[in-house]
Design a protein around this motif. Sequence first.
Motif, PDB file in Angstrom:
ATOM      1  N   ASN A  88    -124.692 -18.068  72.044  1.00  0.00           N
ATOM      2  CA  ASN A  88    -123.999 -18.432  70.798  1.00  0.00           C
ATOM      3  C   ASN A  88    -123.160 -17.266  70.259  1.00  0.00           C
ATOM      4  O   ASN A  88    -123.255 -16.134  70.736  1.00  0.00           O
ATOM      5  N   LEU A  89    -122.335 -17.595  69.273  1.00  0.00           N
ATOM      6  CA  LEU A  89    -121.382 -16.615  68.731  1.00  0.00           C
ATOM      7  C   LEU A  89    -122.084 -15.388  68.139  1.00  0.00           C
ATOM      8  O   LEU A  89    -121.660 -14.251  68.351  1.00  0.00           O
ATOM      9  N   PHE A  90    -123.179 -15.600  67.408  1.00  0.00           N
ATOM     10  CA  PHE A  90    -123.885 -14.460  66.793  1.00  0.00           C
ATOM     11  C   PHE A  90    -124.415 -13.523  67.877  1.00  0.00           C
ATOM     12  O   PHE A  90    -124.310 -12.298  67.772  1.00  0.00           O
ATOM     13  N   ALA A  91    -125.010 -14.097  68.912  1.00  0.00           N
ATOM     14  CA  ALA A  91    -125.573 -13.279  69.999  1.00  0.00           C
ATOM     15  C   ALA A  91    -124.462 -12.507  70.702  1.00  0.00           C
ATOM     16  O   ALA A  91    -124.614 -11.311  71.017  1.00  0.00           O
ATOM     17  N   SER A  92    -123.338 -13.165  70.933  1.00  0.00           N
ATOM     18  CA  SER A  92    -122.235 -12.522  71.660  1.00  0.00           C
ATOM     19  C   SER A  92    -121.672 -11.356  70.842  1.00  0.00           C
ATOM     20  O   SER A  92    -121.396 -10.276  71.379  1.00  0.00           O
ATOM     21  N   VAL A  93    -121.497 -11.580  69.535  1.00  0.00           N
ATOM     22  CA  VAL A  93    -120.933 -10.522  68.680  1.00  0.00           C
ATOM     23  C   VAL A  93    -121.938  -9.384  68.508  1.00  0.00           C
ATOM     24  O   VAL A  93    -121.556  -8.207  68.476  1.00  0.00           O
ATOM     25  N   SER A  94    -123.206  -9.725  68.447  1.00  0.00           N
ATOM     26  CA  SER A  94    -124.236  -8.675  68.345  1.00  0.00           C
ATOM     27  C   SER A  94    -124.131  -7.733  69.549  1.00  0.00           C
ATOM     28  O   SER A  94    -124.175  -6.503  69.395  1.00  0.00           O
ATOM     29  N   ALA A  95    -123.927  -8.286  70.732  1.00  0.00           N
ATOM     30  CA  ALA A  95    -123.770  -7.460  71.939  1.00  0.00           C
ATOM     31  C   ALA A  95    -122.490  -6.623  71.846  1.00  0.00           C
ATOM     32  O   ALA A  95    -122.463  -5.448  72.228  1.00  0.00           O
ATOM     33  N   GLY A  96    -121.430  -7.237  71.311  1.00  0.00           N
ATOM     34  CA  GLY A  96    -120.155  -6.519  71.164  1.00  0.00           C
ATOM     35  C   GLY A  96    -120.301  -5.308  70.251  1.00  0.00           C
ATOM     36  O   GLY A  96    -119.718  -4.249  70.497  1.00  0.00           O
ATOM     37  N   ILE A  97    -121.089  -5.450  69.204  1.00  0.00           N
ATOM     38  CA  ILE A  97    -121.288  -4.324  68.277  1.00  0.00           C
ATOM     39  C   ILE A  97    -121.961  -3.165  69.012  1.00  0.00           C
ATOM     40  O   ILE A  97    -121.570  -2.000  68.849  1.00  0.00           O
ATOM     41  N   PHE A  98    -122.931  -3.475  69.838  1.00  0.00           N
ATOM     42  CA  PHE A  98    -123.587  -2.399  70.598  1.00  0.00           C
ATOM     43  C   PHE A  98    -122.606  -1.730  71.555  1.00  0.00           C
ATOM     44  O   PHE A  98    -122.638  -0.509  71.733  1.00  0.00           O
ATOM     45  N   ALA A  99    -121.735  -2.527  72.181  1.00  0.00           N
ATOM     46  CA  ALA A  99    -120.751  -1.935  73.104  1.00  0.00           C
ATOM     47  C   ALA A  99    -119.795  -1.022  72.339  1.00  0.00           C
ATOM     48  O   ALA A  99    -119.392   0.043  72.823  1.00  0.00           O
ATOM     49  N   LEU A 100    -119.459  -1.425  71.128  1.00  0.00           N
ATOM     50  CA  LEU A 100    -118.515  -0.639  70.326  1.00  0.00           C
ATOM     51  C   LEU A 100    -119.113   0.691  69.877  1.00  0.00           C
ATOM     52  O   LEU A 100    -118.400   1.656  69.611  1.00  0.00           O
ATOM     53  N   TRP A 101    -120.410   0.737  69.791  1.00  0.00           N
ATOM     54  CA  TRP A 101    -121.110   1.905  69.252  1.00  0.00           C
ATOM     55  C   TRP A 101    -120.876   3.159  70.106  1.00  0.00           C
ATOM     56  O   TRP A 101    -120.901   4.296  69.612  1.00  0.00           O
ATOM     57  N   GLY A 102    -120.654   2.998  71.396  1.00  0.00           N
ATOM     58  CA  GLY A 102    -120.573   4.150  72.300  1.00  0.00           C
ATOM     59  C   GLY A 102    -119.474   5.126  71.914  1.00  0.00           C
ATOM     60  O   GLY A 102    -118.410   4.722  71.438  1.00  0.00           O
ATOM     61  N   PRO A 103    -119.706   6.443  72.124  1.00  0.00           N
ATOM     62  CA  PRO A 103    -118.730   7.451  71.702  1.00  0.00           C
ATOM     63  C   PRO A 103    -117.401   7.400  72.454  1.00  0.00           C
ATOM     64  O   PRO A 103    -116.422   7.953  71.976  1.00  0.00           O
ATOM     65  N   LEU A 104    -117.357   6.725  73.602  1.00  0.00           N
ATOM     66  CA  LEU A 104    -116.062   6.606  74.277  1.00  0.00           C
ATOM     67  C   LEU A 104    -115.269   5.424  73.739  1.00  0.00           C
ATOM     68  O   LEU A 104    -114.125   5.197  74.122  1.00  0.00           O
ATOM     69  N   HIS A 105    -115.880   4.634  72.873  1.00  0.00           N
ATOM     70  CA  HIS A 105    -115.186   3.444  72.327  1.00  0.00           C
ATOM     71  C   HIS A 105    -115.157   3.620  70.802  1.00  0.00           C
ATOM     72  O   HIS A 105    -114.615   4.606  70.316  1.00  0.00           O
ATOM     73  N   GLY A 106    -115.751   2.715  70.059  1.00  0.00           N
ATOM     74  CA  GLY A 106    -115.655   2.789  68.597  1.00  0.00           C
ATOM     75  C   GLY A 106    -116.364   3.992  68.002  1.00  0.00           C
ATOM     76  O   GLY A 106    -116.005   4.466  66.916  1.00  0.00           O
ATOM     77  N   GLY A 107    -117.371   4.493  68.717  1.00  0.00           N
ATOM     78  CA  GLY A 107    -118.118   5.645  68.212  1.00  0.00           C
ATOM     79  C   GLY A 107    -117.273   6.903  68.161  1.00  0.00           C
ATOM     80  O   GLY A 107    -117.696   7.922  67.598  1.00  0.00           O
ATOM     81  N   ALA A 108    -116.061   6.836  68.744  1.00  0.00           N
ATOM     82  CA  ALA A 108    -115.207   8.033  68.764  1.00  0.00           C
ATOM     83  C   ALA A 108    -114.801   8.458  67.356  1.00  0.00           C
ATOM     84  O   ALA A 108    -114.616   9.651  67.104  1.00  0.00           O
ATOM     85  N   ASN A 109    -114.670   7.502  66.408  1.00  0.00           N
ATOM     86  CA  ASN A 109    -114.205   7.920  65.067  1.00  0.00           C
ATOM     87  C   ASN A 109    -115.215   8.858  64.403  1.00  0.00           C
ATOM     88  O   ASN A 109    -114.853   9.815  63.736  1.00  0.00           O
ATOM     89  N   GLN A 110    -116.504   8.589  64.626  1.00  0.00           N
ATOM     90  CA  GLN A 110    -117.541   9.493  64.101  1.00  0.00           C
ATOM     91  C   GLN A 110    -117.463  10.845  64.824  1.00  0.00           C
ATOM     92  O   GLN A 110    -117.562  11.906  64.198  1.00  0.00           O
ATOM     93  N   LYS A 111    -117.258  10.784  66.148  1.00  0.00           N
ATOM     94  CA  LYS A 111    -117.209  12.031  66.930  1.00  0.00           C
ATOM     95  C   LYS A 111    -115.996  12.882  66.541  1.00  0.00           C
ATOM     96  O   LYS A 111    -116.040  14.107  66.586  1.00  0.00           O
TER      97      LYS A 111
END
Length: 428
Positions: A246-269
């Motif tokens: 379902n959509l919630f499960a899919s987006v929840s996984a996307g948030i975890f993928a975004l967390w990585g420092p080579l992706h969305g986590g770069a702004n914190q880094k």
Amino acid sequence: MRDAILTYDGKEYRLPVVTGSEGEQALDISALRKQSGAICFDPGYVNTGACTSAITFLDGEKGILRYRGYPIEELAAHSSFLEVAYLLIYGELPKAAEFAAWSDSIRRHSMVHEKMRRFYDALPKEAHPMAVCSAAIGALSTFYQDSLDPRDPQQVMVSIHRLLAKMPTIAAYSYKTSIGQPRLYPKNNLDYASGYLRMMFGTPCEDYEVNPVVAKALDTLWILHADHEQNCSTSTVRLVGSSLANLFASVSAGIFALWGPLHGGANQKVIEMLQRISAGGESGKQFLERVKRQEEGVRLMGFGHRVYKNFDPRARIIKKACFEVLEQLHVQSRLLDVAIELEEQALADPYFVERKLYPNVDFYSGIIYQAIGIPVNMFTVMFAIGRLPGWIAQWVELQADPTFKIGRPRQIYTGAGQRAYVGLADRD
Ligand code: ACO
């Protein structure tokens, strides 16, 4: 366009050429394994198109980004985040009545289930807000079991409204819990960004005045982050969605993928890197020398991009917005000075020039977030709120794709050949 011909093991295979609406070309290898027994090998999917998509056009060589045909520069200057969300998900800019109904519905779905309060209390106080948000979005699928069927348009529509509406509440609650302050109920008369800011920084003790400069800056940042075609987190959302999750499960996984420092986590880094340099431990020049020596784990964060081999158009807009916001808020930022210095040096340095490394969307965004009071560990959450419409649009497009298939890459096995099991006592 004529088919491409692949010669392999003495035989010829015809590969149809697929041409996109902006002239990009791909060789269709979807029948290759069936016909030849061979698969394609492409680590990191650098050359692999996994879908056709009508949502976002990106030309990394020319530095072009358009949502549904509209240049990002025009949307950032004239649109609003909720309007862009509508555009991405439904394909067209809304007419006035459509927009009124859309924004009204998003405003009215912003409250989360009372039991979610206990959910937040159960998690460690120091948990990273990205982990909390992903868990909370996943948990929505336990509260809304009436709307989980990806193939029921009515259920999907309800889930989209719930998800977009509750995301700011969920994000703000992750912060409030971490600092031990009470969580405020959303206020439905506020716009999307203002409502979020109030839940982040307000308390029940007194009214919170939202600064319109801050709300506008946040709205613009979210527009710039709203979609970016088949990046790591979006591909994750699609891959998970391809199992009919379902959509919630899919987006929840996307948030975890975004967390990585080579992706969305770069702004914190990026901000942590600027803070280290600004604190005087080493100069920008010394730091860049370490980057160029490619010391383990040392990169110029906020520089480089898998697709952009030119200026990231979002970085240009964010840099300008950064100057404007700091001026309007009368904020002096030593970090901005360090960032400008690093950018100037890097853009003139053969190491970065030869590798076509330019500032990306994350290089200046953290400085704005900091100026408007967003804590560093919430930076990537800001990105996730912005990216939500893109994830939703891509997930919806996937579900309607006539070529829909569960995503399932292959591999080239390089491990041991068959061998016989050896009992514990017989192993030396
Ligand atoms: N600093 C220093 N060197 C870099 C950087 C960087 N930021 N980015 C790439 N390089 C170098 C690599 O070391 C490599 O050099 P080499 O050819 O001598 O080995 C070359 O440039 C190519 O780099 P790759 O890692 O192969 O490029 P790729 O396309 O796989 O990576 C990525 C893209 C992950 C974004 C990379 O540029 C990076 O790590 N940037 C820093 C992190 C960052 O800002 N991420 C945010 C990206 S935007 C987003 O996700 C929202």
